[in-house]
Design a protein around this motif. Structure first.
Motif, mmCIF file in Angstrom:
data_model
loop_
_atom_site.group_PDB
_atom_site.id
_atom_site.type_symbol
_atom_site.label_atom_id
_atom_site.label_comp_id
_atom_site.label_asym_id
_atom_site.label_seq_id
_atom_site.Cartn_x
_atom_site.Cartn_y
_atom_site.Cartn_z
ATOM 1 N N SER A 1 38.590 36.150 43.397
ATOM 2 C CA SER A 1 40.033 35.962 43.549
ATOM 3 C C SER A 1 40.684 35.522 42.239
ATOM 4 O O SER A 1 40.070 34.838 41.413
ATOM 5 N N GLY B 1 40.686 45.279 52.555
ATOM 6 C CA GLY B 1 40.913 43.923 53.058
ATOM 7 C C GLY B 1 41.406 42.936 52.019
ATOM 8 O O GLY B 1 41.520 41.740 52.300
ATOM 9 N N THR B 2 41.741 43.405 50.835
ATOM 10 C CA THR B 2 42.210 42.487 49.788
ATOM 11 C C THR B 2 43.688 42.161 49.987
ATOM 12 O O THR B 2 44.445 42.962 50.539
ATOM 13 N N ASP C 1 43.151 48.283 55.122
ATOM 14 C CA ASP C 1 43.459 46.878 55.453
ATOM 15 C C ASP C 1 43.885 46.030 54.257
ATOM 16 O O ASP C 1 43.867 44.797 54.338
ATOM 17 N N VAL C 2 44.256 46.653 53.164
ATOM 18 C CA VAL C 2 44.804 45.869 52.037
ATOM 19 C C VAL C 2 46.217 45.435 52.420
ATOM 20 O O VAL C 2 46.991 46.226 52.963
ATOM 21 N N ARG D 1 37.795 44.018 43.745
ATOM 22 C CA ARG D 1 36.821 43.888 44.836
ATOM 23 C C ARG D 1 37.516 43.791 46.197
ATOM 24 O O ARG D 1 38.637 43.286 46.290
ATOM 25 N N ASP D 2 36.793 44.214 47.214
ATOM 26 C CA ASP D 2 37.293 44.106 48.586
ATOM 27 C C ASP D 2 37.362 42.637 49.032
ATOM 28 O O ASP D 2 36.612 41.792 48.536
ATOM 29 N N HIS D 3 38.257 42.343 49.966
ATOM 30 C CA HIS D 3 38.343 41.049 50.660
ATOM 31 C C HIS D 3 38.509 39.855 49.724
ATOM 32 O O HIS D 3 37.953 38.781 49.978
ATOM 33 N N ILE D 4 39.254 40.023 48.635
ATOM 34 C CA ILE D 4 39.578 38.861 47.809
ATOM 35 C C ILE D 4 41.102 38.710 47.775
ATOM 36 O O ILE D 4 41.824 39.459 48.450
ATOM 37 N N ARG D 5 41.586 37.746 46.980
ATOM 38 C CA ARG D 5 43.030 37.496 46.891
ATOM 39 C C ARG D 5 43.445 37.596 45.426
ATOM 40 O O ARG D 5 42.856 36.926 44.571
#
Ligand SMILES: CC(C)(COP(=O)(O)OP(=O)(O)OC[C@H]1O[C@@H](n2cnc3c(N)ncnc32)[C@H](O)[C@@H]1OP(=O)(O)O)[C@@H](O)C(=O)NCCC(=O)NCCS
Length: 219
Positions: free
Chosen positions: A202, A166-167, A148-149, A182-186
């Motif tokens: 982020s 998820g990033t 999911d990146v 890291r996961d889920h950052i921008r």
């Protein structure tokens, strides 16, 4: 695939990255028929090492693609912002370029992942479930792009870098050798992550971060 079905390909650039891209293409010889490379310089070492002809310069190539049924592969790499790569893409897009997507046969791309035209995924890289790679994104040797990146165009993920699930990676960002994100950052557009960094939060657009944990480089 029959000989006739092999698509004709020109490599743009004759330097170090071009040599890596050519080897990735030759690892699956039934897919592409490489006509040669294009470079403003003679690049005799590349011509000799790869046993490949230098066809001409960029001007020659723009005329050639206008009249021939041929695909292009970007053989120019970048460390930091992809200024040169973007200029080449813009120039050839204006002439109606068709960009080859190059996936080394020893890379793993999940069946639910996607790679836009011009994407390059090199030897040993992993692109996991539902990851999406934008046009002209380069996932270099042994890098891991987790599930999911979302990667915008012209990003370079250097060898051995790992991007958590998820990033979001913004256009033209550069993620250096062996970094961890890291996961889920921008990671912002045009951001640079130094080699070996561990990115825990982020990163702003155009910001450069280094270290463990990664911190902005003082201007
Ligand atoms: C972050 C980076 C882009 C900065 O490059 P630069 O602007 O030329 O910076 P310099 O090498 O002059 O270093 C500036 C300072 O940052 C430090 N530094 C540079 N890169 C660093 C890194 N990755 N981690 C920690 N510190 C770093 C240097 O030690 C130096 O510190 P000092 O001022 O205290 O001496 C670069 O070091 C980097 O990591 N490049 C990625 C290389 C790579 O991935 N190559 C793959 C090719 S396929």
């Amino acid at each position: 695939m029959s000989e006739a079905a092999r698509r004709r390909l020109v490599i743009l650039g004759g330097g170090e990255h071009a040599r890596v891209v050519v080897e990735a293409i030759r690892a699956e010889p039934e897919a592409w028929d490489i006509l040669g490379f294009v470079d403003p310089e003679a690049r005799e070492e590349t011509a000799r090492a790869l046993r490949m002809n230098r066809l001409g310069d960029d001007e020659w190539a723009t005329q050639f693609i206008a009249r021939e049924d041929v695909w292009l592969a970007l053989g120019v790499g970048s460390v930091g912002p992809p200024t040169a790569r973007e200029a080449i893409v813009t120039r050839f897009d204006a002439k109606g370029a068709r960009w080859a997507t190059i996936i080394h046969p020893r890379a793993w791309i999940s069946p639910t992942a996607s790679v836009e035209p011009g994407g390059q995924v090199l030897v040993g890289a992993v692109v996991n479930a539902r990851a999406a790679l934008g046009a002209h994104t380069l996932v270099n040797s042994g890098a891991i792009v987790e599930h999911d990146v979302y990667v915008e165009p012209l990003v370079h993920i250097a060898p051995g870098a790992v991007i958590g699930g998820g990033t979001f990676i913004g256009k033209g960002a550069y993620l250096g050798l062996g970094c961890r994100v890291r996961d889920h950052i921008r990671v912002g557009r045009g951001a640079v992550v130094g080699m070996g960094a561990v990115v825990v939060a982020s990163v702003a657009d155009a910001e450069t971060v280094v270290g463990v944990p990664a911190r902005p480089v003082e201007k």
